[in-house]
Every structure is written in structure tokens, then in C-alpha cells.
Write a protein that holds these residues in place. Structure first.
Motif, PDB file in Angstrom:
ATOM      1  N   THR A  46      70.504  12.667   7.390  1.00 46.03           N
ATOM      2  CA  THR A  46      71.794  13.376   7.901  1.00 46.03           C
ATOM      3  C   THR A  46      71.198  14.429   9.757  1.00 46.03           C
ATOM      4  OG1 THR A  46      71.364  15.258   6.606  1.00 46.03           O
ATOM      5  CG2 THR A  46      73.252  13.971   5.605  1.00 46.03           C
ATOM      6  N   LEU A  47      72.723  13.746  10.361  1.00 42.29           N
ATOM      7  CA  LEU A  47      72.181  14.775  10.941  1.00 42.29           C
ATOM      8  C   LEU A  47      71.220  16.567  10.705  1.00 42.29           C
ATOM      9  CD1 LEU A  47      75.523  14.439  13.161  1.00 42.29           C
ATOM     10  CD2 LEU A  47      73.100  13.850  14.188  1.00 42.29           C
ATOM     11  N   THR A  48      71.464  17.250  10.126  1.00 43.22           N
ATOM     12  CA  THR A  48      71.116  18.578   9.627  1.00 43.22           C
ATOM     13  C   THR A  48      69.485  18.335   9.095  1.00 43.22           C
ATOM     14  OG1 THR A  48      73.225  19.299   8.775  1.00 43.22           O
ATOM     15  CG2 THR A  48      71.339  20.606   8.238  1.00 43.22           C
ATOM     16  N   GLN A  49      69.419  17.098   8.107  1.00 40.73           N
ATOM     17  CA  GLN A  49      67.718  16.626   8.424  1.00 40.73           C
ATOM     18  C   GLN A  49      67.353  16.610   8.906  1.00 40.73           C
ATOM     19  OE1 GLN A  49      69.153  13.254   5.231  1.00 40.73           O
ATOM     20  NE2 GLN A  49      68.479  14.925   3.824  1.00 40.73           N
ATOM     21  N   ILE A  50      68.067  16.087  10.056  1.00 43.64           N
ATOM     22  CA  ILE A  50      66.877  15.298  11.134  1.00 43.64           C
ATOM     23  C   ILE A  50      66.714  16.637  12.190  1.00 43.64           C
ATOM     24  CG2 ILE A  50      67.618  13.869  13.611  1.00 43.64           C
ATOM     25  CD1 ILE A  50      68.752  12.024  12.099  1.00 43.64           C
ATOM     26  N   TYR A  53      64.395  19.124  10.411  1.00 43.37           N
ATOM     27  CA  TYR A  53      62.815  18.439  10.253  1.00 43.37           C
ATOM     28  C   TYR A  53      61.940  17.857  11.423  1.00 43.37           C
ATOM     29  CZ  TYR A  53      59.306  15.409   9.975  1.00 43.37           C
ATOM     30  OH  TYR A  53      57.997  14.369   9.939  1.00 43.37           O
ATOM     31  N   LEU A  54      62.832  18.485  12.960  1.00 37.95           N
ATOM     32  CA  LEU A  54      62.060  17.968  14.768  1.00 37.95           C
ATOM     33  C   LEU A  54      62.123  19.325  14.685  1.00 37.95           C
ATOM     34  CD1 LEU A  54      63.824  14.889  15.553  1.00 37.95           C
ATOM     35  CD2 LEU A  54      61.619  15.219  15.237  1.00 37.95           C
ATOM     36  N   ASN A  55      62.947  20.256  14.288  1.00 36.01           N
ATOM     37  CA  ASN A  55      63.093  21.562  14.912  1.00 36.01           C
ATOM     38  C   ASN A  55      63.775  21.625  16.210  1.00 36.01           C
ATOM     39  OD1 ASN A  55      62.401  24.848  14.757  1.00 36.01           O
ATOM     40  ND2 ASN A  55      60.720  24.659  14.540  1.00 36.01           N
ATOM     41  N   VAL A  56      64.689  21.431  16.130  1.00 34.25           N
ATOM     42  CA  VAL A  56      65.477  21.373  17.683  1.00 34.25           C
ATOM     43  C   VAL A  56      67.251  21.361  16.609  1.00 34.25           C
ATOM     44  CG1 VAL A  56      66.833  19.763  19.098  1.00 34.25           C
ATOM     45  CG2 VAL A  56      64.627  19.703  18.364  1.00 34.25           C
ATOM     46  N   GLU A  57      67.716  22.108  18.649  1.00 33.16           N
ATOM     47  CA  GLU A  57      68.926  22.736  17.820  1.00 33.16           C
ATOM     48  C   GLU A  57      69.569  21.658  17.602  1.00 33.16           C
ATOM     49  OE1 GLU A  57      69.694  25.107  21.680  1.00 33.16           O
ATOM     50  OE2 GLU A  57      67.960  26.189  21.058  1.00 33.16           O
ATOM     51  N   PRO A  59      73.461  21.262  18.558  1.00 31.70           N
ATOM     52  CA  PRO A  59      73.356  20.200  19.665  1.00 31.70           C
ATOM     53  C   PRO A  59      73.000  19.442  20.290  1.00 31.70           C
ATOM     54  CG  PRO A  59      74.824  22.690  19.941  1.00 31.70           C
ATOM     55  CD  PRO A  59      73.161  22.688  18.487  1.00 31.70           C
ATOM     56  N   SER A  60      71.415  19.859  20.502  1.00 32.23           N
ATOM     57  CA  SER A  60      70.682  18.608  21.060  1.00 32.23           C
ATOM     58  C   SER A  60      70.899  17.460  20.449  1.00 32.23           C
ATOM     59  CB  SER A  60      69.562  19.396  21.261  1.00 32.23           C
ATOM     60  OG  SER A  60      69.370  20.458  22.130  1.00 32.23           O
ATOM     61  N   ILE A  61      70.619  17.702  18.853  1.00 32.34           N
ATOM     62  CA  ILE A  61      70.341  16.566  17.943  1.00 32.34           C
ATOM     63  C   ILE A  61      71.972  15.589  17.911  1.00 32.34           C
ATOM     64  CG2 ILE A  61      70.035  15.529  15.768  1.00 32.34           C
ATOM     65  CD1 ILE A  61      67.376  15.911  17.096  1.00 32.34           C
ATOM     66  N   THR A  62      72.331  15.925  18.340  1.00 33.84           N
ATOM     67  CA  THR A  62      74.023  15.858  17.883  1.00 33.84           C
ATOM     68  C   THR A  62      74.094  14.491  19.104  1.00 33.84           C
ATOM     69  OG1 THR A  62      75.111  17.143  16.667  1.00 33.84           O
ATOM     70  CG2 THR A  62      76.338  16.415  18.591  1.00 33.84           C
ATOM     71  N   ARG A  63      74.079  15.517  20.422  1.00 30.56           N
ATOM     72  CA  ARG A  63      74.191  14.844  21.921  1.00 30.56           C
ATOM     73  C   ARG A  63      73.268  13.692  21.548  1.00 30.56           C
ATOM     74  NH1 ARG A  63      74.032  19.784  24.248  1.00 30.56           N
ATOM     75  NH2 ARG A  63      71.674  19.992  24.577  1.00 30.56           N
ATOM     76  N   ALA A  64      71.832  13.721  21.448  1.00 31.14           N
ATOM     77  CA  ALA A  64      71.013  11.985  21.514  1.00 31.14           C
ATOM     78  C   ALA A  64      71.215  10.997  20.561  1.00 31.14           C
ATOM     79  CB  ALA A  64      69.539  13.374  21.253  1.00 31.14           C
ATOM     80  N   ILE A  65      71.858  11.952  19.252  1.00 27.64           N
ATOM     81  CA  ILE A  65      72.393  11.057  18.114  1.00 27.64           C
ATOM     82  C   ILE A  65      73.312   9.770  19.171  1.00 27.64           C
ATOM     83  CG2 ILE A  65      73.031  10.398  16.177  1.00 27.64           C
ATOM     84  CD1 ILE A  65      70.525  11.053  15.913  1.00 27.64           C
TER      85      ILE A  65
END
Length: 132
Positions: A46-50, A53-57, A59-65
């Protein structure tokens, strides 16, 4: 500033810039590769797990995904809870992964090749001794 932190920050920026340069041939950035590698290693997440795990905010993960999805590297599918999306590697990503991994391994060897196996082990141990 503690010289250890200065050296770590400098080397980290240098490695990221070099990796971005190497990954250009695959039309990827290091931050995107980190996500692809995470999914390859741990399977669909899930986005939350990612982001945890990566210790990234988040919104940054959501944009990258979203960007990786647009580029065809990942797909989002419904989880058990329809509100939660599961991110998985696309067929294209699975097909390209061996070539990208080859590129990454060559890069890593170039970066740490001057260190002996023992020095690499010592370095890992020193990093693990740091808090966090």
C-alpha cells in the motif's frame, strides 16, 4: 557541524547525483528506483507501507507513484478495503528490472570497489551504531 555529518551529507548528495546520471538510460531517477526496488523486494504494497518503509513523506510517495503509474512502471489495484490501493510492479517493470539491476550493480561496484569486503562490513557496522 560535526565533520561526520558533513561527510555523510556530501557523499549522499554525490551518490544520488551519480545514480541519477546512471539511471537516465532507463528514464528513471534514484527516488523512483527506490520505490521500484522496494516493490520488487517486498511485493505489492500500500502507499502507507511504502512511505513508512522508505521513511519518506506521504505526499512525496503519492506523487512519485502517480508519475511511475503514468510512465507505466507500476499499477494500482483495489485492496481488500476499496479505499486502499495496492501498488504493484507492471509487466514492463518486471521485464526491465534485470537490465536496471545490472546497471545498479555496476554503479555500486564502481562506488565501493575501492573498499575491501572487510572495510565495507566495518562501514555498515559503523552506520548501524549510529542512532536511528
Amino acid at each position: 557541524m560535526n565533520p561526520v555529518f558533513h561527510a555523510l551529507f556530501q557523499k549522499s548528495r554525490y551518490l544520488t547525483n551519480c545514480l541519477n546520471e546512471v539511471l537516465k538510460q532507463h528514464q528513471l531517477y534514484s527516488s523512483q528506483w527506490t520505490i521500484l526496488y522496494c516493490l520488487h523486494t517486498h511485493g505489492p504494497m500500500t502507499l502507507t507501507q511504502i512511505w513508512k518503509y522508505l521513511n519518506v513523506e506521504a505526499p512525496s510517495i503519492t506523487r512519485a507513484i502517480s508519475r511511475l503509474e503514468t510512465l507505466g512502471w507500476v499499477e494500482r489495484v483495489d485492496g481488500e478495503d476499496k479505499r486502499e490501493k495496492i501498488v504493484t510492479l507492471s509487466a514492463m517493470a518486471e521485464e526491465q528490472l534485470p537490465k536496471i539491476t545490472e546497471t545498479i550493480l555496476a554503479f555500486e561496484e564502481e562506488m565501493v570497489g575501492s573498499l575491501t569486503v572487510e572495510e565495507q562490513s566495518q562501514f555498515i557496522n559503523l552506520l548501524q551504531k549510529m542512532k536511528g
